[in-house]
Design an enzyme around this catalytic site. Sequence first.
Site, short mmCIF file in Angstrom:
data_model
loop_
_atom_site.label_atom_id
_atom_site.label_comp_id
_atom_site.label_asym_id
_atom_site.label_seq_id
_atom_site.Cartn_x
_atom_site.Cartn_y
_atom_site.Cartn_z
N GLU A 28 -9.66 -10.16 -7.85
CA GLU A 28 -8.71 -9.06 -7.64
C GLU A 28 -7.52 -9.17 -8.60
O GLU A 28 -7.05 -8.16 -9.14
CB GLU A 28 -8.24 -9.07 -6.19
CG GLU A 28 -9.37 -8.69 -5.23
CD GLU A 28 -9.05 -8.92 -3.76
OE1 GLU A 28 -9.93 -8.64 -2.93
OE2 GLU A 28 -7.92 -9.39 -3.43
N PHE A 50 -15.67 3.70 6.74
CA PHE A 50 -14.33 4.17 6.38
C PHE A 50 -14.06 4.10 4.87
O PHE A 50 -12.93 4.32 4.44
CB PHE A 50 -13.26 3.36 7.14
CG PHE A 50 -13.35 1.86 6.95
CD1 PHE A 50 -12.81 1.25 5.83
CD2 PHE A 50 -13.96 1.06 7.90
CE1 PHE A 50 -12.88 -0.12 5.64
CE2 PHE A 50 -14.03 -0.33 7.72
CZ PHE A 50 -13.49 -0.91 6.59
N ASN A 55 -2.14 0.20 6.59
CA ASN A 55 -1.64 -1.05 7.18
C ASN A 55 -0.73 -1.86 6.24
O ASN A 55 -0.69 -3.08 6.31
CB ASN A 55 -2.80 -1.88 7.76
CG ASN A 55 -3.80 -2.30 6.71
OD1 ASN A 55 -3.64 -1.98 5.54
ND2 ASN A 55 -4.82 -3.03 7.13
N ARG A 86 2.48 -6.65 8.83
CA ARG A 86 1.78 -5.46 9.34
C ARG A 86 2.38 -5.02 10.68
O ARG A 86 2.52 -3.83 10.95
CB ARG A 86 0.28 -5.72 9.44
CG ARG A 86 -0.40 -5.63 8.07
CD ARG A 86 -1.81 -6.13 8.10
NE ARG A 86 -2.57 -5.77 6.90
CZ ARG A 86 -3.73 -6.32 6.58
NH1 ARG A 86 -4.28 -7.25 7.36
NH2 ARG A 86 -4.37 -5.95 5.49
N LYS A 107 0.82 -1.21 0.00
CA LYS A 107 0.00 0.00 0.00
C LYS A 107 0.87 1.28 0.00
O LYS A 107 2.07 1.22 0.29
CB LYS A 107 -0.93 -0.03 1.21
CG LYS A 107 -1.94 -1.19 1.15
CD LYS A 107 -2.95 -1.11 2.29
CE LYS A 107 -3.97 -2.23 2.22
NZ LYS A 107 -5.03 -2.08 3.26
N TYR A 116 -12.43 -1.49 -4.14
CA TYR A 116 -12.96 -1.69 -2.78
C TYR A 116 -14.49 -1.55 -2.73
O TYR A 116 -15.04 -1.32 -1.65
CB TYR A 116 -12.30 -0.70 -1.82
CG TYR A 116 -10.92 -1.13 -1.38
CD1 TYR A 116 -10.73 -2.23 -0.53
CD2 TYR A 116 -9.79 -0.45 -1.80
CE1 TYR A 116 -9.47 -2.63 -0.12
CE2 TYR A 116 -8.50 -0.84 -1.39
CZ TYR A 116 -8.36 -1.93 -0.55
OH TYR A 116 -7.11 -2.33 -0.14
N THR A 166 -5.62 -7.06 10.61
CA THR A 166 -5.88 -5.78 9.94
C THR A 166 -5.29 -4.60 10.72
O THR A 166 -4.67 -3.71 10.14
CB THR A 166 -7.41 -5.57 9.79
OG1 THR A 166 -7.97 -6.73 9.16
CG2 THR A 166 -7.72 -4.33 8.98
N HIS A 207 -2.24 -5.40 1.41
CA HIS A 207 -3.55 -6.03 1.21
C HIS A 207 -3.33 -7.51 0.96
O HIS A 207 -2.34 -7.89 0.34
CB HIS A 207 -4.24 -5.41 -0.02
CG HIS A 207 -5.45 -6.18 -0.47
ND1 HIS A 207 -6.68 -6.04 0.12
CD2 HIS A 207 -5.59 -7.16 -1.41
CE1 HIS A 207 -7.54 -6.87 -0.46
NE2 HIS A 207 -6.90 -7.56 -1.40
N ARG A 210 -2.46 -14.50 4.71
CA ARG A 210 -3.05 -13.68 5.78
C ARG A 210 -2.31 -13.90 7.10
O ARG A 210 -2.20 -12.99 7.92
CB ARG A 210 -4.56 -13.91 5.86
CG ARG A 210 -5.26 -13.26 4.65
CD ARG A 210 -6.75 -13.37 4.69
NE ARG A 210 -7.37 -12.50 5.69
CZ ARG A 210 -7.76 -11.25 5.47
NH1 ARG A 210 -7.55 -10.67 4.29
NH2 ARG A 210 -8.35 -10.54 6.41
P1 GDP Z 1 -8.22 -6.77 5.59
O1 GDP Z 1 -8.89 -7.88 4.86
O2 GDP Z 1 -7.35 -7.26 6.74
O3 GDP Z 1 -7.46 -5.82 4.69
O4 GDP Z 1 -9.34 -5.89 6.32
P2 GDP Z 1 -10.82 -5.43 5.88
O5 GDP Z 1 -11.29 -6.19 4.69
O6 GDP Z 1 -11.67 -5.45 7.12
O7 GDP Z 1 -10.63 -3.88 5.50
C1 GDP Z 1 -10.07 -3.51 4.26
C2 GDP Z 1 -9.13 -2.37 4.48
O8 GDP Z 1 -9.85 -1.23 4.94
C3 GDP Z 1 -8.07 -2.57 5.58
O9 GDP Z 1 -6.94 -3.28 5.14
C4 GDP Z 1 -7.72 -1.16 5.97
O10 GDP Z 1 -6.80 -0.56 5.04
C5 GDP Z 1 -9.06 -0.45 5.82
N1 GDP Z 1 -9.74 -0.34 7.12
C6 GDP Z 1 -10.24 -1.35 7.89
N2 GDP Z 1 -10.78 -0.87 9.02
C7 GDP Z 1 -10.63 0.48 8.96
C8 GDP Z 1 -11.03 1.57 9.82
O11 GDP Z 1 -11.62 1.37 10.88
N3 GDP Z 1 -10.70 2.83 9.39
C9 GDP Z 1 -10.06 3.09 8.22
N4 GDP Z 1 -9.79 4.36 7.86
N5 GDP Z 1 -9.69 2.09 7.38
C10 GDP Z 1 -9.98 0.82 7.74
#
Ligand code: GDP
Length: 139
Positions: free
Chosen positions: A128, A59, A114, A104, A11, A51, A93, A117, A87
């Site tokens: 994807e 968010f 973070n 991470r 990222k 996304y 996350t 992805h 993962r």
């Molecule tokens: P991942 O599968 O571990 O990437 O997590 P998710 O699918 O839940 O979320 C996708 C992406 O959204 C995450 O990798 C973060 O970059 C972002 N994200 C998740 N939770 C938050 C949040 O609470 N706030 C913000 N700004 N971004 C978030």
Amino acid sequence: MAGNITFTMIKPDAVANGHMGNILNDFIQGGFKVRAMKYTWLTEAQAGAFYAVHKERPFYGELVGFMSSGPIVAAVLEKDNAVEDFRKLIGATNPAEAAEGTIRRKYAKSIDANAVHGSDSDANAEIEASFFFSALERF
Ligand code: GDP
């Protein structure tokens, strides 16, 4: 049976902070082979489309803004049980909750910025990968 590819992005935060080389090294040392890779910069529209599954989440706007804020590295990686193993390699996350030694934990500073992805299912890995790469770009 578990699939053998996953899709990843390094990222904008990790690229800007100079972690690209170390993170690629962690992918390879973690047993993943690179099947496709590109350095690119997503527009807001492209990040929004990628996304789209998160459209209803609070968010979403911040996520799209962040993911289009600078260049990224996109890649397709191969390994047995790729989605689950990747993962584990990247960690939770929220980097504050990510296990010691995960990507991470080592390179990310916040839940939004973070570092990496990783696909969450075999089906999404293929969707994807196809978003970024044509058949001619996957080896
Ligand atoms: P991942 O599968 O571990 O990437 O997590 P998710 O699918 O839940 O979320 C996708 C992406 O959204 C995450 O990798 C973060 O970059 C972002 N994200 C998740 N939770 C938050 C949040 O609470 N706030 C913000 N700004 N971004 C978030």
